[in-house]
Design a protein around this motif. Sequence first.
Motif, PDB file in Angstrom:
ATOM      1  N   ASP A  46       0.857  -1.180   0.000  1.00 23.59           N
ATOM      2  CA  ASP A  46       0.000   0.000   0.000  1.00 23.59           C
ATOM      3  C   ASP A  46       0.897   1.236   0.000  1.00 23.59           C
ATOM      4  O   ASP A  46       1.604   1.486   0.978  1.00 23.59           O
ATOM      5  N   PRO A  47       0.891   2.046  -1.061  1.00 19.02           N
ATOM      6  CA  PRO A  47       1.807   3.189  -1.131  1.00 19.02           C
ATOM      7  C   PRO A  47       1.497   4.290  -0.124  1.00 19.02           C
ATOM      8  O   PRO A  47       2.326   5.167   0.102  1.00 19.02           O
ATOM      9  N   ASP A  48       0.322   4.253   0.482  1.00 18.88           N
ATOM     10  CA  ASP A  48      -0.063   5.306   1.428  1.00 18.88           C
ATOM     11  C   ASP A  48       0.220   4.937   2.879  1.00 18.88           C
ATOM     12  O   ASP A  48      -0.112   5.702   3.789  1.00 18.88           O
ATOM     13  N   SER A  49       0.795   3.769   3.107  1.00 17.05           N
ATOM     14  CA  SER A  49       1.047   3.343   4.476  1.00 17.05           C
ATOM     15  C   SER A  49       2.397   2.646   4.570  1.00 17.05           C
ATOM     16  O   SER A  49       2.691   1.744   3.783  1.00 17.05           O
ATOM     17  N   SER A  50       3.203   3.068   5.542  1.00 19.57           N
ATOM     18  CA  SER A  50       4.509   2.423   5.745  1.00 19.57           C
ATOM     19  C   SER A  50       4.392   1.181   6.606  1.00 19.57           C
ATOM     20  O   SER A  50       5.381   0.473   6.809  1.00 19.57           O
ATOM     21  N   THR A  51       3.184   0.898   7.113  1.00 20.67           N
ATOM     22  CA  THR A  51       3.002  -0.256   7.993  1.00 20.67           C
ATOM     23  C   THR A  51       2.006  -1.263   7.435  1.00 20.67           C
ATOM     24  O   THR A  51       1.504  -2.105   8.181  1.00 20.67           O
ATOM     25  N   SER A  52       1.717  -1.184   6.143  1.00 18.48           N
ATOM     26  CA  SER A  52       0.850  -2.195   5.550  1.00 18.48           C
ATOM     27  C   SER A  52       1.671  -3.447   5.254  1.00 18.48           C
ATOM     28  O   SER A  52       2.887  -3.363   5.017  1.00 18.48           O
ATOM     29  N   PRO A  53       1.048  -4.637   5.288  1.00 11.68           N
ATOM     30  CA  PRO A  53       1.784  -5.859   4.931  1.00 11.68           C
ATOM     31  C   PRO A  53       2.344  -5.763   3.517  1.00 11.68           C
ATOM     32  O   PRO A  53       1.796  -5.053   2.658  1.00 11.68           O
ATOM     33  N   ILE A  54       3.425  -6.465   3.275  1.00  9.97           N
ATOM     34  CA  ILE A  54       4.071  -6.487   1.966  1.00  9.97           C
ATOM     35  C   ILE A  54       4.028  -7.909   1.438  1.00  9.97           C
ATOM     36  O   ILE A  54       4.339  -8.860   2.159  1.00  9.97           O
ATOM     37  N   LEU A  55       3.639  -8.046   0.178  1.00  8.84           N
ATOM     38  CA  LEU A  55       3.526  -9.363  -0.447  1.00  8.84           C
ATOM     39  C   LEU A  55       4.554  -9.499  -1.555  1.00  8.84           C
ATOM     40  O   LEU A  55       4.634  -8.652  -2.450  1.00  8.84           O
ATOM     41  N   LEU A  56       5.357 -10.552  -1.487  1.00  6.43           N
ATOM     42  CA  LEU A  56       6.254 -10.911  -2.585  1.00  6.43           C
ATOM     43  C   LEU A  56       5.629 -12.065  -3.343  1.00  6.43           C
ATOM     44  O   LEU A  56       5.352 -13.120  -2.753  1.00  6.43           O
ATOM     45  N   HIS A  57       5.410 -11.868  -4.639  1.00  3.90           N
ATOM     46  CA  HIS A  57       4.841 -12.927  -5.477  1.00  3.90           C
ATOM     47  C   HIS A  57       5.958 -13.485  -6.349  1.00  3.90           C
ATOM     48  O   HIS A  57       6.518 -12.792  -7.193  1.00  3.90           O
ATOM     49  N   LEU A  58       6.288 -14.753  -6.133  1.00  2.24           N
ATOM     50  CA  LEU A  58       7.316 -15.444  -6.895  1.00  2.24           C
ATOM     51  C   LEU A  58       6.598 -16.387  -7.856  1.00  2.24           C
ATOM     52  O   LEU A  58       6.162 -17.473  -7.461  1.00  2.24           O
ATOM     53  N   ARG A  59       6.436 -15.955  -9.079  1.00  2.00           N
ATOM     54  CA  ARG A  59       5.625 -16.704 -10.045  1.00  2.00           C
ATOM     55  C   ARG A  59       6.241 -18.064 -10.351  1.00  2.00           C
ATOM     56  O   ARG A  59       7.451 -18.176 -10.496  1.00  2.00           O
ATOM     57  N   PRO A  60       5.375 -19.072 -10.530  1.00  6.22           N
ATOM     58  CA  PRO A  60       3.921 -19.041 -10.321  1.00  6.22           C
ATOM     59  C   PRO A  60       3.485 -19.640  -8.982  1.00  6.22           C
ATOM     60  O   PRO A  60       2.322 -19.642  -8.663  1.00  6.22           O
ATOM     61  N   HIS A  61       4.445 -20.127  -8.187  1.00  5.62           N
ATOM     62  CA  HIS A  61       4.075 -21.002  -7.066  1.00  5.62           C
ATOM     63  C   HIS A  61       3.943 -20.320  -5.714  1.00  5.62           C
ATOM     64  O   HIS A  61       3.145 -20.776  -4.895  1.00  5.62           O
ATOM     65  N   LEU A  62       4.724 -19.271  -5.442  1.00  8.77           N
ATOM     66  CA  LEU A  62       4.871 -18.814  -4.065  1.00  8.77           C
ATOM     67  C   LEU A  62       4.390 -17.387  -3.844  1.00  8.77           C
ATOM     68  O   LEU A  62       4.632 -16.499  -4.677  1.00  8.77           O
ATOM     69  N   ASP A  63       3.735 -17.181  -2.706  1.00  8.61           N
ATOM     70  CA  ASP A  63       3.425 -15.860  -2.189  1.00  8.61           C
ATOM     71  C   ASP A  63       4.007 -15.778  -0.780  1.00  8.61           C
ATOM     72  O   ASP A  63       3.709 -16.629   0.070  1.00  8.61           O
ATOM     73  N   LEU A  64       4.816 -14.746  -0.537  1.00  5.42           N
ATOM     74  CA  LEU A  64       5.436 -14.541   0.768  1.00  5.42           C
ATOM     75  C   LEU A  64       4.859 -13.265   1.373  1.00  5.42           C
ATOM     76  O   LEU A  64       5.012 -12.178   0.811  1.00  5.42           O
TER      77      LEU A  64
END
Length: 379
Positions: A46-64
């Motif tokens: 979320d660009p408007d919040s420094s404390t929103s969760p961050i998601l890394l999407h590693l295509r096609p299998h993984l979401d961190l």
Amino acid sequence: MFSTLELDLRPGSGLGMFEIGASLWNVLDLLRGLQHLFPQVDVKYDPDSSTSPILLHLRPHLDLLFSGYHQRLSTISVKKLRDPNPPLTLTYKNSVLSSSEDALKRVGVSRMFGPTYPGDDLRYPGVSFSFDEDPRGESLKSPVTQPDDRQQEVKRIIISEKNPDGVPKDVLDEVTECSAMTGELYRAVAKVHEGITMYFYPTTSEPIQVMIGASTAQDLTVDLGPPLRVHYKEDDRMTIHARGSQPEADADSDYFYNYQQHGIDFLISGSTHVVKKIILHSNVPGTPLFQRYKRCPWEIEGRPEDDEDESPPRKKFYERVEEIQHFLAPGEAPPSMILNRTDDEDGLRLPSSTTRLFGYDGVVLEATESGQVVAVMLF
């Protein structure tokens, strides 16, 4: 032809090279060296919040998924188990759990993990197996399949911290202290005109103090180990704003000790080798310094109300710049200066490339246009 991606499943602990509790900075640094396995990494936030969760999407299998405040890996989602691009093999205790040729089914999970808690998913401490490809489609999926459908295929696996009662933790919760955090910074208390006190995992460790005008480069090396980088000060553009008419004699020989793994820089005098300035970084996504430094969980401490006050007021890294300004100097905010860290990077465009500098006696705040503080400099 893709090589097979082989990952071992560790309920409540991690998957392959990914450990629950690892920092965002460490994981992205790890992925830089694994481009042959993960050629594309999408960072969502979320660009408007420094404390929103961050998601890394590693295509096609993984979401961190990383927690919002301390940027720690809290949840690993594995999906498209039979997608051959690349082929994925999951193991558990040295036995193959799933592969692109062998589908993981309800009966296979039951045989390997035993009895489970009631519900549509198969839930165990630290791991769950879902038969729905997309969790957002819960309300649209077909009627619940009866538990005796032993050949029902697993579509998604979720690894998270262990919860003894089997109830999944809220994905927005912070990660509790674990072995992956050992030796890392969990809090840095800053006092204007004085310095910082650094607290590390495990939380029973003794804190380390770094004092402006007193601590030396040798002290830093003894207490924190050698810095990841030593950078000699070349940019003297800020000297035009100095109060004195004459620049410091040793300014040209000053150097930085960069502890990116703690999110902190120390500017050291080239003649006395004593700490002159301390810079604390917030690692805000979408800004030019994102991922150059790990998030430093800094707190600025104010003066106690009296000698017996054991919990003086503090402002923390996730609070808006307006709140911190009022804390430092109630009243009208000082004039700000505009800084664009991408001026030297042709063609680079970022959501928050322009920041503002707010100077006070002994401290400078660098904040985005939306009010997120990206760095604090003590001097």
